[in-house]
Design a protein around this motif. Structure first.
Motif, short mmCIF file in Angstrom:
data_model
loop_
_atom_site.label_atom_id
_atom_site.label_comp_id
_atom_site.label_asym_id
_atom_site.label_seq_id
_atom_site.Cartn_x
_atom_site.Cartn_y
_atom_site.Cartn_z
N LEU A 96 16.01 62.05 10.26
CA LEU A 96 15.07 63.04 9.75
C LEU A 96 15.39 63.40 8.30
N VAL A 97 16.63 63.72 8.01
CA VAL A 97 17.02 64.10 6.65
C VAL A 97 16.88 62.94 5.67
N PRO A 98 17.38 61.71 5.97
CA PRO A 98 17.17 60.60 5.03
C PRO A 98 15.70 60.33 4.72
N VAL A 99 14.82 60.41 5.71
CA VAL A 99 13.39 60.16 5.47
C VAL A 99 12.83 61.23 4.54
N VAL A 100 13.20 62.49 4.76
CA VAL A 100 12.72 63.57 3.90
C VAL A 100 13.22 63.38 2.47
N LEU A 101 14.49 63.00 2.31
CA LEU A 101 15.06 62.79 0.97
C LEU A 101 14.36 61.65 0.24
N ILE A 102 14.09 60.55 0.94
CA ILE A 102 13.41 59.42 0.32
C ILE A 102 11.98 59.79 -0.04
N ALA A 103 11.32 60.56 0.82
CA ALA A 103 9.93 60.97 0.55
C ALA A 103 9.83 61.87 -0.67
N GLN A 104 10.90 62.58 -1.00
CA GLN A 104 10.89 63.48 -2.16
C GLN A 104 11.21 62.77 -3.47
N MET A 105 11.56 61.48 -3.39
CA MET A 105 11.80 60.72 -4.61
C MET A 105 10.48 60.47 -5.35
N PRO A 106 10.51 60.34 -6.68
CA PRO A 106 9.25 60.11 -7.43
C PRO A 106 8.78 58.67 -7.29
N PHE A 107 7.52 58.49 -6.90
CA PHE A 107 6.90 57.17 -6.82
C PHE A 107 5.69 57.17 -7.76
N CYS A 108 5.88 56.59 -8.92
CA CYS A 108 4.84 56.60 -9.95
C CYS A 108 4.15 55.24 -10.10
N GLY A 109 4.51 54.28 -9.30
CA GLY A 109 3.96 52.93 -9.40
C GLY A 109 5.03 51.98 -9.91
N PRO A 110 4.98 50.70 -9.52
CA PRO A 110 3.99 50.06 -8.65
C PRO A 110 4.05 50.57 -7.21
N ASN A 111 3.06 50.16 -6.41
CA ASN A 111 2.97 50.68 -5.05
C ASN A 111 2.87 49.57 -4.00
N ILE A 112 3.31 48.38 -4.34
CA ILE A 112 3.22 47.26 -3.39
C ILE A 112 4.53 47.13 -2.62
N ILE A 113 4.46 47.26 -1.29
CA ILE A 113 5.60 47.07 -0.41
C ILE A 113 5.52 45.66 0.17
N ASP A 114 6.39 44.78 -0.29
CA ASP A 114 6.37 43.39 0.18
C ASP A 114 7.13 43.29 1.50
N HIS A 115 6.53 43.87 2.54
CA HIS A 115 7.15 43.90 3.85
C HIS A 115 6.06 44.09 4.89
N VAL A 116 6.43 43.98 6.17
CA VAL A 116 5.46 44.19 7.25
C VAL A 116 5.46 45.62 7.73
N VAL A 117 6.50 46.39 7.40
CA VAL A 117 6.60 47.80 7.77
C VAL A 117 7.09 48.58 6.57
N CYS A 118 6.95 49.91 6.64
CA CYS A 118 7.52 50.76 5.59
C CYS A 118 9.02 50.87 5.83
N ASP A 119 9.78 50.21 5.00
CA ASP A 119 11.22 50.06 5.16
C ASP A 119 11.94 50.70 3.98
N PRO A 120 13.14 51.25 4.19
CA PRO A 120 13.82 51.93 3.07
C PRO A 120 14.15 51.02 1.89
N GLY A 121 14.47 49.75 2.16
CA GLY A 121 14.81 48.84 1.07
C GLY A 121 13.72 48.74 0.02
N PRO A 122 12.50 48.32 0.39
CA PRO A 122 11.40 48.27 -0.58
C PRO A 122 11.04 49.64 -1.17
#
Length: 326
Positions: free
Chosen positions: A172-198
């Motif tokens: 729960l905490v790691p997901v919240v911390l990652i979600a609070q990071m700034p994502f300004c682009g690009p926005n392409i996730i080269d994966h089949v799922v939303c994974d922390p690496g990409p």
């Protein structure tokens, strides 16, 4: 720093950060990008796999529910495990199938992190539940006289609840911390799922502490439960080898064989992905490994548990009214 929300959806224009440094409101979940004919073929294959997985695990749940002889702790764990598998594939596969028929392949920002949370939480719950199942088999084989008094239904229920709670609290905490990071682009996730690496790679600012915490937690969950299961196997093996009767030895190995097969399939691919992120796995390898533990193992689990277990085969014959299960 991102200053205003702006939707970035075009793969041709999202290879570089947007000039206005805007927050992305959705991601492009690239998945498998092939010719349309291949996409349709993969859609058909994955749909069939998904239906078989849901049907197989659902059938085992129905058999365990209908047959009073199987209302024991071991099969209570198995029933919860099959229900988990249904939830596990449902957290990612429907979106994966939709993307095969979609031209944009987009997923909202909130949808991406919800998928991330449920996929990882259910995977964590699976690790804990496999460990609880190993503990149950250890007590049954190594402490047979005490087993009925220790592993009673209320303890079994408590273990399942603890596994659920721990599974959904760990990330729960790691997901919240990652979600609070700034994502300004690009926005392409080269994966089949939303994974922390990409997602870490797409973040506009590096967060080495968050990244280290995430992978450390993954390693602790995976290795902690795996070593617990391995230890139980060693103790069971030593106990079984001391049994004088060959028939009893065979029965003991058969009850552990199915669990060992499931553990090997799941943990093998899981360790490749989340314990050794520094090896720089290619995007293709990450997708295949994810598909293996997210789709293939849930498909094989009903076959492994039903074909390896005589009691399950007898119950299936009784419930389904079939004599073709040998």
């Amino acid at each position: 720093m991102c200053v205003s929300p702006l939707q970035i959806t075009d793969p041709m224009n999202s290879s570089k950060p947007d000039s206005s440094s805007a927050f992305v409101s959705e991601f492009i979940l690239l998945g498998f990008s092939f010719e349309w004919e291949v996409q349709i073929l993969l859609f058909s294959l994955f749909t069939t796999t998904h239906v078989l997985t849901m049907t197989g695990n659902g059938a085992i749940i129905c058999v365990l529910w209908c047959d009073q002889r199987l209302h024991t702790p071991m099969y209570m764990f198995l029933g919860n495990f099959c229900f988990l598998e249904i939830c596990y594939v449902s957290s990612t596969v429907p979106k994966m199938l939709a993307n095969f028929l979609s031209e944009t392949k987009t997923i909202s920002f909130a949808g991406c992190f919800l998928q991330f949370y449920f996929f990882f939480s259910l995977g964590t719950y699976k690790c804990f539940l496999l460990a609880a199942m190993a503990f149950d088999r250890y007590l049954a084989i190594c402490r047979p006289l005490y087993y009925p008094n220790i592993m009673m239904r209320h303890l079994c229920a408590k273990l399942v609840i603890v596994c659920w709670v721990c599974g959904f609290l760990c990330f729960l905490v790691p997901v919240v911390l990652i979600a609070q990071m700034p994502f300004c682009g690009p926005n392409i996730i080269d994966h089949v799922v939303c994974d922390p690496g990409p997602l870490f790679a797409l973040a506009s600012a590096s967060a080495p502490t968050t990244q280290l915490d995430c992978y450390t937690l993954s390693s602790l969950v995976i290795f902690g439960n795996f070593l617990f299961i391995l230890g139980s196997y060693i103790l069971v093996l030593l106990a079984v080898l001391r049994v004088p009767s060959a028939t009893r030895r065979h029965k003991a190995f058969s009850t552990r064989g199915s669990h060992l097969a499931v553990v090997s399939l799941f943990y093998g691919s899981l360790m490749v992905m989340y314990v050794s992120p520094g090896l720089g796995h290619s995007a293709g390898m990450q997708k295949v490994a994810t598909l293996f533990y997210a789709m293939v193992t849930p498909l094989f689990n009903p076959l492994i548990y039903s074909l390896w277990n005589k009691e399950m085969k007898a119950a299936l014959r009784k419930v389904l009214g079939s004599s073709n299960i040998n």
